[in-house]
Design a protein around this motif. Structure first.
Motif, mmCIF file in Angstrom:
data_model
loop_
_atom_site.group_PDB
_atom_site.id
_atom_site.type_symbol
_atom_site.label_atom_id
_atom_site.label_comp_id
_atom_site.label_asym_id
_atom_site.label_seq_id
_atom_site.Cartn_x
_atom_site.Cartn_y
_atom_site.Cartn_z
ATOM 1 N N ASP A 140 -7.563 -5.274 5.487
ATOM 2 C CA ASP A 140 -8.424 -4.099 5.548
ATOM 3 C C ASP A 140 -7.648 -2.812 5.299
ATOM 4 O OD1 ASP A 140 -10.556 -5.740 6.082
ATOM 5 O OD2 ASP A 140 -10.518 -5.379 8.255
ATOM 6 N N ASN A 141 -6.447 -2.704 5.834
ATOM 7 C CA ASN A 141 -5.666 -1.478 5.706
ATOM 8 C C ASN A 141 -5.048 -1.303 4.325
ATOM 9 O OD1 ASN A 141 -6.128 -0.357 8.228
ATOM 10 N ND2 ASN A 141 -4.534 -1.615 9.157
ATOM 11 N N VAL A 142 -4.804 -2.378 3.615
ATOM 12 C CA VAL A 142 -4.248 -2.268 2.265
ATOM 13 C C VAL A 142 -5.245 -1.597 1.331
ATOM 14 C CG1 VAL A 142 -3.591 -3.673 0.263
ATOM 15 C CG2 VAL A 142 -2.600 -4.140 2.479
ATOM 16 N N LYS A 143 -6.539 -1.772 1.613
ATOM 17 C CA LYS A 143 -7.581 -1.186 0.775
ATOM 18 C C LYS A 143 -7.940 0.245 1.175
ATOM 19 C CE LYS A 143 -9.580 -5.735 0.079
ATOM 20 N NZ LYS A 143 -10.731 -6.600 0.363
ATOM 21 N N ALA A 144 -7.299 0.791 2.181
ATOM 22 C CA ALA A 144 -7.627 2.139 2.655
ATOM 23 C C ALA A 144 -7.211 3.195 1.630
ATOM 24 C CB ALA A 144 -6.942 2.406 3.988
ATOM 25 N N ASP A 145 -7.869 4.360 1.707
ATOM 26 C CA ASP A 145 -7.608 5.431 0.742
ATOM 27 C C ASP A 145 -6.183 5.966 0.831
ATOM 28 O OD1 ASP A 145 -10.175 5.237 -0.176
ATOM 29 O OD2 ASP A 145 -10.944 6.821 1.144
ATOM 30 N N HIS A 146 -5.666 6.118 2.046
ATOM 31 C CA HIS A 146 -4.327 6.690 2.167
ATOM 32 C C HIS A 146 -3.245 5.759 1.615
ATOM 33 C CE1 HIS A 146 -4.657 4.325 5.884
ATOM 34 N NE2 HIS A 146 -3.334 4.261 5.876
ATOM 35 N N VAL A 147 -3.475 4.465 1.641
ATOM 36 C CA VAL A 147 -2.514 3.516 1.080
ATOM 37 C C VAL A 147 -2.543 3.596 -0.454
ATOM 38 C CG1 VAL A 147 -1.896 1.073 0.886
ATOM 39 C CG2 VAL A 147 -2.668 2.002 3.076
ATOM 40 N N GLU A 148 -3.732 3.697 -1.025
ATOM 41 C CA GLU A 148 -3.836 3.830 -2.466
ATOM 42 C C GLU A 148 -3.219 5.152 -2.926
ATOM 43 O OE1 GLU A 148 -7.780 3.173 -3.868
ATOM 44 O OE2 GLU A 148 -7.968 1.255 -2.826
ATOM 45 N N ALA A 149 -3.392 6.223 -2.165
ATOM 46 C CA ALA A 149 -2.789 7.511 -2.525
ATOM 47 C C ALA A 149 -1.256 7.418 -2.438
ATOM 48 C CB ALA A 149 -3.300 8.597 -1.588
ATOM 49 N N ALA A 150 -0.748 6.727 -1.453
ATOM 50 C CA ALA A 150 0.703 6.577 -1.322
ATOM 51 C C ALA A 150 1.286 5.747 -2.463
ATOM 52 C CB ALA A 150 1.048 5.926 0.014
ATOM 53 N N ARG A 151 0.542 4.764 -2.929
ATOM 54 C CA ARG A 151 1.025 3.942 -4.037
ATOM 55 C C ARG A 151 1.040 4.739 -5.353
ATOM 56 N NH1 ARG A 151 -1.905 -1.896 -3.213
ATOM 57 N NH2 ARG A 151 -0.573 -2.563 -1.489
ATOM 58 N N SER A 152 0.074 5.612 -5.510
ATOM 59 C CA SER A 152 0.013 6.363 -6.773
ATOM 60 C C SER A 152 1.035 7.499 -6.736
ATOM 61 C CB SER A 152 -1.374 6.930 -6.991
ATOM 62 O OG SER A 152 -1.711 7.843 -5.970
#
Length: 81
Positions: free
Chosen positions: A69-81
């Motif tokens: 669930d947390n891998v799909k969170a917005d802040h994780v996607e922002a950190a990856r980009s």
């Protein structure tokens, strides 16, 4: 594996651990209580593992789902980009 470990009763896990690690491999004693502190700890390892197996499986399932669930969170996607 976690569904299997959760559904199997503790006494079945205990018998399997005793048979594998106590009888076949002879890594742990199957009777007695030990005389010193370290021997008593050695005697308590198999019962502790048998009792912890069901709880450990449940904790593993909850942790896995939380990680997914947390891998799909917005802040994780922002950190990856």
């Amino acid at each position: 594996f976690t569904t299997f470990a959760t559904s199997v009763p503790n006494f079945v896990i205990s018998l399997a651990l005793i048979f594998i690690f106590g009888v076949q491999l002879r890594w742990f004693p199957v009777t007695g209580d030990g005389t010193s502190f370290l021997e008593r700890v050695h005697h308590l390892i198999l019962p502790a593992l048998a009792l912890a197996a069901g709880s450990l499986a449940t904790i593993t399932r909850v942790t896995r789902q939380s990680m997914i669930d947390n891998v799909k969170a917005d802040h994780v996607e922002a950190a990856r980009s």
